[in-house]
Scaffold this active site. Structure first.
Site, PDB file in Angstrom:
ATOM      1  N   LYS A  53       0.842  -1.213   0.000  1.00 39.93           N
ATOM      2  CA  LYS A  53       0.000   0.000   0.000  1.00 39.93           C
ATOM      3  C   LYS A  53       0.869   1.251   0.000  1.00 39.93           C
ATOM      4  CE  LYS A  53      -3.962  -2.137   0.127  1.00 39.93           C
ATOM      5  NZ  LYS A  53      -4.868  -2.098  -1.046  1.00 39.93           N
ATOM      6  N   ARG A  54       2.101   1.092  -0.450  1.00 41.99           N
ATOM      7  CA  ARG A  54       3.051   2.213  -0.568  1.00 41.99           C
ATOM      8  C   ARG A  54       3.234   2.914   0.784  1.00 41.99           C
ATOM      9  NH1 ARG A  54       2.965  -1.110  -4.151  1.00 41.99           N
ATOM     10  NH2 ARG A  54       2.782  -0.576  -6.365  1.00 41.99           N
ATOM     11  N   ARG A  78      -7.673  15.868  -3.348  1.00 40.67           N
ATOM     12  CA  ARG A  78      -8.496  14.818  -2.725  1.00 40.67           C
ATOM     13  C   ARG A  78      -9.661  15.422  -1.940  1.00 40.67           C
ATOM     14  NH1 ARG A  78      -5.863  12.249  -5.901  1.00 40.67           N
ATOM     15  NH2 ARG A  78      -3.803  11.414  -5.463  1.00 40.67           N
ATOM     16  N   GLY A 137      -3.362  17.242   7.841  1.00 42.06           N
ATOM     17  CA  GLY A 137      -3.857  17.057   9.207  1.00 42.06           C
ATOM     18  C   GLY A 137      -2.807  16.462  10.127  1.00 42.06           C
ATOM     19  N   LEU A 156      -6.172   6.516   2.270  1.00 43.51           N
ATOM     20  CA  LEU A 156      -7.417   7.169   1.857  1.00 43.51           C
ATOM     21  C   LEU A 156      -8.623   6.257   2.029  1.00 43.51           C
ATOM     22  CD1 LEU A 156      -5.949   8.983  -1.282  1.00 43.51           C
ATOM     23  CD2 LEU A 156      -6.555  10.038   0.911  1.00 43.51           C
ATOM     24  N   GLU A 212      -3.520  17.083  -1.153  1.00 45.80           N
ATOM     25  CA  GLU A 212      -4.714  17.137  -0.309  1.00 45.80           C
ATOM     26  C   GLU A 212      -5.873  17.858  -0.988  1.00 45.80           C
ATOM     27  OE1 GLU A 212      -1.716  17.133   0.829  1.00 45.80           O
ATOM     28  OE2 GLU A 212      -1.617  16.097   2.758  1.00 45.80           O
ATOM     29  N   LEU A 225      -1.704   9.609   4.028  1.00 48.54           N
ATOM     30  CA  LEU A 225      -2.892   9.069   4.692  1.00 48.54           C
ATOM     31  C   LEU A 225      -3.470   7.911   3.882  1.00 48.54           C
ATOM     32  CD1 LEU A 225      -5.349   9.444   6.716  1.00 48.54           C
ATOM     33  CD2 LEU A 225      -6.290  11.008   5.012  1.00 48.54           C
ATOM     34  N   GLY A 267       0.653  13.004   3.957  1.00 49.38           N
ATOM     35  CA  GLY A 267       1.081  12.655   5.313  1.00 49.38           C
ATOM     36  C   GLY A 267       2.492  12.094   5.364  1.00 49.38           C
ATOM     37  N   GLU A 308       4.463  15.036   5.730  1.00 50.53           N
ATOM     38  CA  GLU A 308       4.265  15.547   7.095  1.00 50.53           C
ATOM     39  C   GLU A 308       5.146  14.772   8.079  1.00 50.53           C
ATOM     40  OE1 GLU A 308       0.060  17.243   7.814  1.00 50.53           O
ATOM     41  OE2 GLU A 308      -0.279  15.382   6.715  1.00 50.53           O
ATOM     42  N   ALA A 361       3.025   7.013   0.993  1.00 45.07           N
ATOM     43  CA  ALA A 361       1.974   7.638   0.164  1.00 45.07           C
ATOM     44  C   ALA A 361       0.979   8.429   0.999  1.00 45.07           C
ATOM     45  CB  ALA A 361       1.266   6.570  -0.652  1.00 45.07           C
TER      46      ALA A 361
END
Ligand code: 1HE
Length: 277
Positions: free
Chosen positions: A39-40, A149, A154, A80, A146, A78, A123, A126, A76
Site C-alpha cells: 500500500k506504498r 483529494r 492534518g 485514503l 490534499e 494518509l 502525510g 508531514e 503515500a
C-alpha cells in the site's frame, strides 16, 4: 549495501510478531521501518498508533533513530480508504493522534533521520518534516495532493512544512499540485542530503552514528531549545540560548570534551570532502 546494513540491526519486538511498523536496534541506533509496501506505506490508524508506540518504547540506550519506508516509496500519506464517514469530532481526534505521534518524533528524546525514496506524499511529507534530518535518494518526489483529494493536511504539515520551505512554496504545492523532485527539494531546503540510488540508508546510518556520539545534553538543546527559540522573539530567544549555553557548559561531559580538544586527543575539524582543493 542496504541488505547488509539491515542484517546488522536486531529486531526489537516480540518474536514472530508481524507489524506494519518494524523496530530494530543496532547499538545506540534504532531503525523504524514503515512496512506496508503493498500500500506504498500509506498510514492508517494502526500504522500511526504503532509509529507512536515505537518511539515511546525505545530503550534508553538508543541515542538516534532512522525512519525508513519499505519498497520503492517512502510513504503515500494518509490511507485514503481509512477516511470513511468520520464526523467532525472524530476527524479532529484523528488529526490529533497524528499530531501526538509526530510530536513524539520531533520533540522526543532522540534525533531522527528520515530516508526518502519514491513517493513522499501528503502525510508522508508531514512525517518526514517531523524528523530532524532528511536524506533523499534521486527517486524521491514530494507532493501535497490534499486539495485534489478534497481534504487538508492534518498531520502537522501546515505548521512544519512552511518552517522548512516557506508558506509560499507550500501554498504552491497545495494549490497547483506542484511536485518537487529530489534535486529541487534539496535546493529549497526540504531535504538536507541528496545521495545516489540506494545510498540513503548508509548515509542515514553515518549521520545517526555521528549524532549518537555528540554529548546528549547538546543534542537535547538542539532538539528542544532550537525550535522553541525560532518561535520566540529575538530577546526571549537570546535569553533561552544563554540558559542552555550555561547548562551545557557546566556539564561533566563538556569538561571532558573540552579538555580532550585542548590536550589534542581528538581530531581537528577538517574541510568538507565536497570542497575542491
Ligand atoms: C493507497 C494509497 C493511499 C497507494 N491510501 N491506498 N495520498 C495520495 O493521494 C497518494 C495516492 N497514491 C498514489 O498516488 C500512488 O499510489 C503512488 C504514486 C504513491 C504509488 O503509485 P504505484 O503505481 O507505485 O502504486 P499504486 O498501484 O497506485 O498503489 C498500490 C496500492 O496501494 C493500491 O492498492 P491495490 O489494492 O489496488 O493494490 C493503491 O490503492 C494503494 N495506495 N496510496 C490508500 N494513500 C493526516 S492528513 C494527510 C493527508 C494526505 O496524506 S493526502 C495524500 C494521500
Amino acid at each position: 549495501m542496504k541488505e547488509n546494513l539491515l542484517e546488522d540491526f536486531l529486531p526489537h519486538m516480540p518474536a514472530n510478531e508481524t507489524r506494519e511498523v518494524q523496530v530494530s536496534i543496532r547499538g545506540p541506533i534504532a531503525r523504524i521501518d514503515l512496512c506496508r509496501p503493498d500500500k506504498r506505506n500509506a498510514m492508517n490508524d494502526d500504522v500511526v498508533r504503532q509509529l507512536h508506540r515505537s518511539f515511546l518504547d525505545l530503550p534508553a540506550s538508543v541515542r538516534a533513530a532512522i525512519i525508513t519506508g519499505a519498497g520503492a516509496h517512502f510513504c503515500a500519506g494518509l490511507d485514503l480508504s481509512d477516511v470513511g464517514e468520520r464526523n467532525a469530532d472524530e476527524a479532529i481526534a484523528h488529526s490529533r493522534r497524528w499530531h501526538a505521534a509526530f510530536a513524539e518524533i520531533q520533540t522526543g528524546r532522540i534525533p531522527v533521520v528520515a530516508v526518502l525514496q519514491g513517493a513522499v506524499i501528503g502525510g508522508g511529507l508531514e512525517l518526514a518534516s517531523a524528523c530532524h534530518l532528511r536524506v533523499a535518494e534521486p527517486s524521491a518526489y514530494f507532493a501535497l495532493p490534499e486539495a485534489q483529494r478534497g481534504i487538508f493536511v492534518g498531520g502537522g504539515g501546515s505548521a512544519r512544512i512552511p518552517r522548512l520551505i516557506g508558506v509560499s512554496r507550500m501554498t504552491d504545492m497545495m494549490l497547483s499540485g506542484r511536485v518537487f523532485d529530489a534535486m529541487e527539494a534539496e535546493r529549497i531546503g526540504l531535504v538536507n542530503y541528496l545521495v545516489g540510488p540506494a545510498e540513503g540508508l548508509a548515509k542515514a546510518l553515518q549521520l545517526a552514528q555521528s549524532i549518537a556520539s555528540n554529548a546528549p545534553l547538546s543534542n537535547f538543546a538542539v532538539l528542544q531549545a532550537l525550535p522553541r527559540i525560532a518561535d520566540q522573539s529575538l530577546s526571549d530567544g537570546l535569553f533561552i540560548e544563554s540558559l542552555m549555553a550555561a547548562l551545557t557548559e557546566r556539564s561533566p561531559e563538556a569538561t571532558e570534551r573540552l579538555q580532550a580538544f585542548l590536550q589534542k586527543r581528538v581530531a581537528k575539524i577538517a574541510p568538507s570532502a565536497a570542497v575542491p582543493g
